[in-house]
Write an enzyme that holds these catalytic residues in place. Structure first.
Site, PDB file in Angstrom:
ATOM      1  N   TYR A 141      -8.348  11.365 -11.085  1.00  0.00           N
ATOM      2  CA  TYR A 141      -8.500  10.311 -10.083  1.00  0.00           C
ATOM      3  C   TYR A 141      -8.010  10.845  -8.741  1.00  0.00           C
ATOM      4  O   TYR A 141      -6.829  11.136  -8.577  1.00  0.00           O
ATOM      5  CB  TYR A 141      -7.696   9.087 -10.536  1.00  0.00           C
ATOM      6  CG  TYR A 141      -7.762   7.858  -9.659  1.00  0.00           C
ATOM      7  CD1 TYR A 141      -8.565   7.770  -8.526  1.00  0.00           C
ATOM      8  CD2 TYR A 141      -6.985   6.741  -9.986  1.00  0.00           C
ATOM      9  CE1 TYR A 141      -8.604   6.632  -7.747  1.00  0.00           C
ATOM     10  CE2 TYR A 141      -7.018   5.590  -9.204  1.00  0.00           C
ATOM     11  CZ  TYR A 141      -7.827   5.550  -8.088  1.00  0.00           C
ATOM     12  OH  TYR A 141      -7.853   4.417  -7.318  1.00  0.00           O
ATOM     13  N   LYS A 169     -12.896  10.455 -10.607  1.00  0.00           N
ATOM     14  CA  LYS A 169     -13.044   9.227  -9.839  1.00  0.00           C
ATOM     15  C   LYS A 169     -12.729   9.573  -8.394  1.00  0.00           C
ATOM     16  O   LYS A 169     -11.586   9.895  -8.051  1.00  0.00           O
ATOM     17  CB  LYS A 169     -12.107   8.136 -10.367  1.00  0.00           C
ATOM     18  CG  LYS A 169     -12.164   6.849  -9.549  1.00  0.00           C
ATOM     19  CD  LYS A 169     -11.207   5.788 -10.066  1.00  0.00           C
ATOM     20  CE  LYS A 169     -11.238   4.547  -9.178  1.00  0.00           C
ATOM     21  NZ  LYS A 169     -10.303   3.496  -9.646  1.00  0.00           N
TER      22      LYS A 169
END
Length: 302
Positions: A141, A169
């Site tokens: 992320y 992400k």
């Protein structure tokens, strides 16, 4: 790994119920949370992501955090993908959360770089290597605003070489990175992390959306994803443009409060947040409600 962790995966908000014995007088409402996980999946989303920032993981006790993950897995596991947040200050802690996620039946994990510490590239790679050693597919992320660590395309080239790291992400807001990540790490699934650049990211080749506002509009969000990933650009723009003002709240500090407010207005239950998140100001509510009204009014006619 065959699990790419793409599609629309909802970073689920966590409802609370008043309980004087619980931290801040609020206890996770696991029954309502299970129903919410089921609802977003039944409305077309591929899966759910418990214990992310939107799920207020940092405000939970360790016992609560595991129960939230178990609740999501029990609610939709087998029918949908469950990607459990394992964010932590140190790799030993993040790895332990990943081990528990694997034990509980998660399909994958979402992991920030070390929190509370501005790690260098070597430390970031070591962190993700430790988490990935558990064996579950890992979505790293990139949120340079919160962590102060930027997973640049160059750094992601190195991270993508770690066994079991399958996706990123991408929350930098720079859609130019989508193509560069695909060029440098072609085996890495690129997942849109910010709702207000989702169509731009999908048109540039992202194949996933780890999403906030599908807590409010799951069916419409699944439709938007389908339009954008199948080349129906004009139809995607027509659906997207009236939603973007609301979606921009996903990139603001008060995104949890904003999305919970949207859930309340959609006839769901968002409810309060635990500290440090407090209620929105009257001025913020005026702007947010206008943005939400535009979205709801548009969707009534779709």
């Amino acid at each position: 790994m065959t699990e790419r962790l793409d599609g629309v995966i909802v970073a689920t908000a966590l409802p609370y119920i008043e309980d004087p014995s619980a931290p801040a007088g609020l206890r996770p409402d696991l029954d309502r949370y299970a129903e919410h996980c089921r609802w977003v999946v039944d409305n077309g989303c591929r899966g759910v992501g418990p214990n992310g920032s939107l799920g207020e993981y940092s405000s939970l006790t360790d016992a609560e955090r595991r129960e939230v993950a178990r609740t999501a897995i029990a609610a939709v596991g087998g029918d949908a993908t469950v990607v459990v947040g394992v964010h932590a200050a140190g790799s030993h802690q993040a790895r332990r959360w990943a081990e528990l996620a694997a034990e509980d039946g998660a399909d994958g994990v979402l992991c920030l770089p070390p929190t509370l510490y501005r790690a260098n590239a070597r430390e970031v790679v070591a962190h993700f290597t430790e988490v990935a050693s558990v064996g579950l597919p890992v979505m790293v992320y990139n949120n340079p605003f919160d962590t102060k660590v930027d997973l640049t395309p160059e750094l992601l080239t190195e991270i993508a070489a770690i066994d079991n790291v399958v996706a990123v992400k991408e929350f930098s807001g720079d859609v130019r990175r989508v193509l560069e990540i695909r060029e440098r790490a072609p085996g890495l699934t690129v997942v849109a992390g910010a709702d207000d650049v989702v169509v731009e990211s999908l048109l540039m080749g992202a194949t996933g959306w780890f999403a906030g506002f599908p807590n409010v509009f799951p069916a419409e969000s699944a439709r938007l994803y389908e339009l954008a990933t199948t080349g129906q650009v004009e139809e995607a723009r027509e659906l997207y443009e009236p939603l973007v003002a609301a979606f921009r709240w996903d990139s603001r500090t008060e995104f949890v409060q904003a999305i919970k407010r949207g859930m309340d207005q959609a006839g769901r239950f968002g409810g309060p947040c635990r500290p440090p998140r407090g209620p929105l100001s009257a001025a913020q509510l005026d702007v947010l409600d206008a943005d939400l009204r535009r979205a709801f009014d548009h969707l009534k006619g779709v």
